[in-house]
Design a protein around this motif. Structure first.
Motif, PDB file in Angstrom:
ATOM      1  N   THR A  45       0.832  -1.209   0.000  1.00 28.61           N
ATOM      2  CA  THR A  45       0.000   0.000   0.000  1.00 28.61           C
ATOM      3  C   THR A  45       0.863   1.254   0.000  1.00 28.61           C
ATOM      4  O   THR A  45       0.611   2.197  -0.761  1.00 28.61           O
ATOM      5  CB  THR A  45      -0.928  -0.002   1.224  1.00 28.61           C
ATOM      6  N   LEU A  46       1.901   1.278   0.851  1.00 28.80           N
ATOM      7  CA  LEU A  46       2.796   2.432   0.899  1.00 28.80           C
ATOM      8  C   LEU A  46       3.551   2.607  -0.413  1.00 28.80           C
ATOM      9  O   LEU A  46       3.767   3.736  -0.865  1.00 28.80           O
ATOM     10  CB  LEU A  46       3.775   2.283   2.063  1.00 28.80           C
ATOM     11  N   TRP A  47       3.943   1.490  -1.031  1.00 30.53           N
ATOM     12  CA  TRP A  47       4.658   1.577  -2.305  1.00 30.53           C
ATOM     13  C   TRP A  47       3.764   2.151  -3.399  1.00 30.53           C
ATOM     14  O   TRP A  47       4.199   3.010  -4.180  1.00 30.53           O
ATOM     15  CB  TRP A  47       5.158   0.195  -2.722  1.00 30.53           C
ATOM     16  N   VAL A  48       2.514   1.708  -3.446  1.00 33.48           N
ATOM     17  CA  VAL A  48       1.581   2.229  -4.453  1.00 33.48           C
ATOM     18  C   VAL A  48       1.320   3.706  -4.217  1.00 33.48           C
ATOM     19  O   VAL A  48       1.307   4.514  -5.165  1.00 33.48           O
ATOM     20  CB  VAL A  48       0.262   1.424  -4.434  1.00 33.48           C
ATOM     21  N   LEU A  49       1.103   4.089  -2.962  1.00 28.62           N
ATOM     22  CA  LEU A  49       0.866   5.501  -2.656  1.00 28.62           C
ATOM     23  C   LEU A  49       2.077   6.352  -3.002  1.00 28.62           C
ATOM     24  O   LEU A  49       1.933   7.473  -3.520  1.00 28.62           O
ATOM     25  CB  LEU A  49       0.514   5.663  -1.178  1.00 28.62           C
ATOM     26  N   ASP A  50       3.271   5.849  -2.712  1.00 27.45           N
ATOM     27  CA  ASP A  50       4.489   6.587  -3.045  1.00 27.45           C
ATOM     28  C   ASP A  50       4.614   6.775  -4.553  1.00 27.45           C
ATOM     29  O   ASP A  50       5.005   7.847  -5.026  1.00 27.45           O
ATOM     30  CB  ASP A  50       5.704   5.848  -2.494  1.00 27.45           C
TER      31      ASP A  50
END
Length: 226
Positions: free
Chosen positions: A21-26
């Motif tokens: 999730t953090l990777w996609v948001l980044d």
């Protein structure tokens, strides 16, 4: 070893969704931040703030989209949009790409469209095997005439639906099929619930966090392992 294995899988269940999730948001924030590059250098927030603030490009992109939407919603803006469409349709190579993309976007994002508005239960890939699909529309014109003229089970009174059958766990790939409406069962679950069910391969049940029978079986198997 049994306890370590259990802790390892428990940790992965917590960390993997969070990391993805953090990777996609980044990636999304970093991509949208590039929209600030269309501004002159002296106008960019980095220049007058003296520091880069992640996420300002997201707000800037949102302002652009809302502004274009507001402009296209009035009479003058609507005429400009029609003029722009007519201009692009006169360019040979651009016309083919633009018209195809516009048809897809109109189908997906138009309030009048019915693409992915309903989740269906259909028999696929053969009779007796069921899967979840999404309604994308209905065939018209010669295609509908040809379907209704087919010998066998189809009759001139049959209504047909255009259906997208996604694959799992990646629903962006799938199959486009034409089915009789009477062979499709409309589900009470929402499109989001159906997508979650497909991506999880049936583990996450609509209306619940996880299939209780599968979870119970997994816990029992873990406890009985040496």
């Amino acid at each position: 070893m049994t306890a370590l294995r259990k802790w390892l899988f428990a940790g992965l269940l917590v960390l993997v969704p969070l990391i993805v999730t953090l990777w996609v948001l980044d990636w999304v924030v970093g991509t949208l931040d590039q929209t600030l590059n269309i501004l002159p250098t002296s106008w960019r927030p980095d220049a007058w703030l003296g520091v880069h603030v992640p996420g300002l490009g997201v707000l800037f992109a949102l302002v652009i989209v809302l502004s274009i939407g507001a402009l296209a919603s009035n009479i003058i803006g609507n005429k400009l949009v029609h003029w722009w469409h007519a201009l692009l349709h006169r360019i040979p190579v651009v016309r083919s790409i633009y018209s195809g993309v516009k048809q897809v976007s109109d189908t997906l994002f138009s309030e009048k469209g019915n693409a992915f508005r309903k989740a269906l239960l259909v028999q696929w890939p053969h009779e007796g095997m069921w899967t979840i699909a999404f309604l994308t529309g209905s065939p018209q014109g010669d295609l509908l005439d040809q379907l209704q003229a087919r010998p066998g089970s189809a009759t001139p009174e049959d209504e047909f639906l255009s259906v997208y059958v996604p694959t799992t766990p990646n629903p962006t790939g799938g199959y486009f099929v034409l089915l009789r409406a009477r062979d499709c069962v409309e589900l009470a679950m929402s499109v989001d619930e159906a997508l979650t069910y497909i991506v999880s391969m049936g583990v996450i049940v609509p209306g619940g966090s996880r299939n209780p029978k599968i979870q119970l079986a997994a816990d029992s198997a873990t406890e009985t392992q040496p």
